[in-house]
Design an enzyme around this catalytic site. Structure first.
Site, PDB file in Angstrom:
ATOM      1  N   ASP A 123     -14.485 -10.024   8.258  1.00 45.39           N
ATOM      2  CA  ASP A 123     -13.135  -9.852   8.812  1.00 45.39           C
ATOM      3  C   ASP A 123     -13.064  -8.593   9.676  1.00 45.39           C
ATOM      4  O   ASP A 123     -12.159  -7.768   9.532  1.00 45.39           O
ATOM      5  CB  ASP A 123     -12.106  -9.792   7.687  1.00 45.39           C
ATOM      6  CG  ASP A 123     -10.700 -10.199   8.163  1.00 45.39           C
ATOM      7  OD1 ASP A 123     -10.596 -10.832   9.225  1.00 45.39           O
ATOM      8  OD2 ASP A 123      -9.722  -9.879   7.470  1.00 45.39           O
ATOM      9  N   VAL A 160       0.850  -1.193   0.000  1.00 49.16           N
ATOM     10  CA  VAL A 160       0.000   0.000   0.000  1.00 49.16           C
ATOM     11  C   VAL A 160       0.882   1.239   0.000  1.00 49.16           C
ATOM     12  O   VAL A 160       1.831   1.335   0.797  1.00 49.16           O
ATOM     13  CB  VAL A 160      -0.931   0.024   1.223  1.00 49.16           C
ATOM     14  CG1 VAL A 160      -1.786   1.285   1.216  1.00 49.16           C
ATOM     15  CG2 VAL A 160      -1.817  -1.209   1.239  1.00 49.16           C
TER      16      VAL A 160
END
Length: 685
Positions: free
Chosen positions: A469, A358
């Site tokens: 999640d 990222v």
């Protein structure tokens, strides 16, 4: 009187024959002359393309396409009479967006109405959840299914099935065909993108329905599927014949019909693959390529030079396919994202994990900070989740969800662009000796923000979205420490009023509801269980499972239960708060965490109830019931791991689950790299 049996036979045939005023057959060797079809009714996204191919669906997710012969056929001479025999043949192709990932399939259908409303996905646009199995449906279908749906007990993701009033097939077999002579069976991939011919025949005398498929015009002597059934009770006097196809929430296929013939009480006219329209980009099989040999050397050199020029010029260009223009949201160019991240330099790197890296980026004028997730694309699982985020989750809009701004695909590079979250993920403020300690007011506001986002997912969107999640590392904080739930790579959507299907078990150890390994069904209740674990980790400053703790203290929820039963539950509060917290709110959140962590799904509250508790609009019950067999944690934890590893619905996992730094399942979990290595997207998503 020797003529009498012949006379009886003739009378019997007349009785079983439809009236002459009704159509009894048709033959479409392609659909070139039906650009404005008078004898086909097209609904949904179906259309006839200029090359004469009937396209039921394109590759856009969550769409249905149908095509029916406009006039109904008479299948009986009376309501209670015997059904006629019929025969049909057609040539089809399913072209998936990504090779090997098809969705969902098509079905040849006999129905009483061409306007039957039904959702896409596993329902193929045929039935909805409330109609399944109803005798009043009067529906007979042969499905060519490319997604295994456990709700319908599908045998695999590449099968042919006969469905009567339900999508739970009465009979099904893996897609295959017999070679000439019927001695050898060859497997056949429905979603290969290649032409396949199908023959469906119903014999009303023998009461048998046969389905045959092959990749050629030569019909095998033996059908791949035979089902003995009398269709008379299921067919009405008049029925429509046609096709229905649908695409899924995430992955999709274009479904095509190239030719089609049908006949009542007789054999449908044969189709020749070589005379049918060709799929775009594929030459007809009978085409012969003639290469001239008198081309001069100069022309060859010029042609090669031009080709090399264009190869060099387009080397770094984005490749845009038709399906990419339809799935949204905004599609960025690779050049834009490369420039925004300074060529993806290490200086802009925010974090990395099993899914990829990222980067912090700057886009537009005025400059806008973004987080760019560059997906590692060595596995099909990474591809599945990439498509999931851009085609389904990308449409979610809520102040407490990380916003997906856009995406990009360039050959093997897959990139997602998100809002930039200046303070990164919550877990860095809770664990591993954080530089800054969140006070109670900040923690309580974060809890309420995440609850608000989950309520939107479960009830506020056009579909039910299950995150699957929920945990601190997937909660991102902006510059004012407002929280947003992110990372939707594992999320799953299904229609309101329907039941979620069985799927692979995904998530992170410590947040997985105990029923999930047994049922394989992720629900809003399993999200609530994970939210309960999240509540406890925010209050206690501990992960749900601590591999470094003593066995009896490893499982956080059991540790909290133990202290709660002793009347000392505030002993578990994060010591870094130094006693500076609202005892009433803290007690309420701890109790709510225990209620959400109940081992009985029905005993857990909904997210709407949870939000009411957090807002002070409702009071929690005074008495709480500890988990069945509660003994302090060690034995229960071992039993949980055993049940997870032995679950029949988790066949793609190994039997051992090594603990990682944050208690994840590591590479053994489904969608392995993305779910098991939650990079602190730092200032990311």
């Amino acid at each position: 009187m020797a003529y009498f049996p012949s006379l009886l036979s003739a009378l019997f045939f007349l009785l079983l024959s439809p009236c002459s005023s009704q159509p009894t057959e048709f033959f479409f060797p392609g659909f070139e002359r039906l650009t404005e079809p008078d004898n086909l009714t097209l609904t949904g996204v179906s259309q006839i393309e200029q090359n004469g191919i009937l396209r039921l669906t394109n590759a856009t997710p969550r769409f249905v396409g149908k095509a029916f012969y406009s006039s109904p056929f008479r299948f009986k001479n009376s309501t209670n009479g015997p059904a006629f025999s019929f025969s049909t043949s057609f040539v089809f192709a399913m072209v998936p967006v990504f090779q090997g990932f098809g969705g969902h399939g098509l079905a040849f259908t006999l129905t009483t109405s061409v306007d039957r409303r039904a959702p896409p996905n596993q329902y193929l646009g045929i039935l909805n959840a409330t109609e399944m199995g109803n005798f009043s449906n009067h529906l007979v279908a042969v499905e060519f299914d490319t997604v295994q749906d456990f709700e319908f007990r599908d045998i695999d993701d590449n099968h042919v099935g006969i469905d009567i009033n339900t999508l739970r097939s009465n009979a099904s077999v893996p897609a295959a065909y017999y070679t000439r002579g019927g001695s050898t069976k060859q497997n056949l991939t429905l979603k290969s993108g290649k032409l396949i011919q199908a023959w469906i025949d119903y014999d009303s005398v023998e009461n048998v329905m046969n389905v045959t498929i092959a990749p050629t015009s030569n019909r095998p002597t033996s059908p791949i599927l035979s089902f003995h059934v009398d269709l008379s009770p299921f067919l009405q006097e008049f029925m429509y014949v046609g096709f229905s196809a649908s695409t899924g929430n995430v992955l999709a296929s274009s479904h095509y019909i190239f030719g089609w013939s049908f006949k009542i009480n007789g054999q449908a006219q044969a189709l020749d693959l070589s005379s049918l329209p060709s799929l775009p980009g594929q030459p007809k099989k009978h085409t012969t390529l003639i290469v001239g040999v008198s081309v001069s050397s100069a022309v060859v050199v010029i042609a090669l030079s031009v080709a090399i020029y264009f190869v060099i010029k387009t080397k770094n260009a984005d490749v845009v396919e038709d399906w990419e223009l339809e799935i949204g949201p905004h599609r960025y160019s690779y050049r834009e994202l490369k420039q925004a991240t300074n060529s993806f330099s290490d200086k802009t790197l925010l974090g990395q994990g099993g899914f990829g890296r990222v980067y912090k980026g700057t886009l537009g004028n005025p400059n806008t900070l973004v987080a760019v997730k560059r997906v590692s694309h060595e596995s099909k699982q990474g591809l599945r989740e990439f498509v999931s985020e851009i085609s389904s989750i990308g449409r979610l809009r809520h102040r407490n969800l990380v916003q997906l701004l856009g995406w990009c695909r360039r050959r093997g590079d897959l990139l997602l662009v998100y809002d930039f979250m200046a303070n990164g993920s919550l877990d860095k403020f809770l664990f591993d000796e954080p530089k800054t300690t969140l006070n109670w007011d900040q923690r309580f506001r974060i809890i309420k923000d995440v609850a608000s986002g989950l309520l939107y997912l479960h009830e506020g969107y056009e579909q039910i979205a299950i995150h699957r999640d929920v945990k601190a590392s997937n909660v991102l904080l902006d510059d004012e420490l407002n929280a947003r739930l992110g990372d939707f790579g594992l999320a799953r959507l299904y229609e309101h009023g329907t039941n979620p299907g069985t799927s692979r078990i995904v998530g992170t150890m410590g947040y997985i509801a105990p029923e999930l390994p047994k049922t394989g069904k992720a629900t809003t209740s399993t999200d609530v269980y994970a939210f309960g674990a999240f509540l406890l980790e925010v209050v206690c400053g501990r992960r749900p499972i601590d591999p470094d703790a003593l066995p009896e203290e490893a499982v956080l929820v059991d540790r909290v239960w133990e202290k709660f039963s002793e009347g000392k539950v505030l002993d578990v509060v994060d010591t870094r708060l130094d006693g500076q917290y609202d005892e009433g709110e803290t007690m309420m959140v701890l109790k709510l965490g225990l209620i959400c962590s109940n081992d009985v799904p029905a005993a857990r509250p909904s997210m709407r109830q949870i939000v009411r508790y957090l807002d002070g609009e409702a009071e929690l019950p005074e008495n709480l019931r500890p988990p069945s067999g509660f003994d302090g944690g060690a034995d229960e934890f071992e039993a949980f791991v055993h049940s997870f590893s032995s679950s029949p619905s988790s066949s793609d996992k190994t039997s051992s689950y090594p603990f990682l730094k944050d208690g994840n399942l590591g590479s053994t979990a489904s969608f392995a790299s993305i779910s098991s290595s939650p990079v602190s997207l730092g200032q990311a998503i």
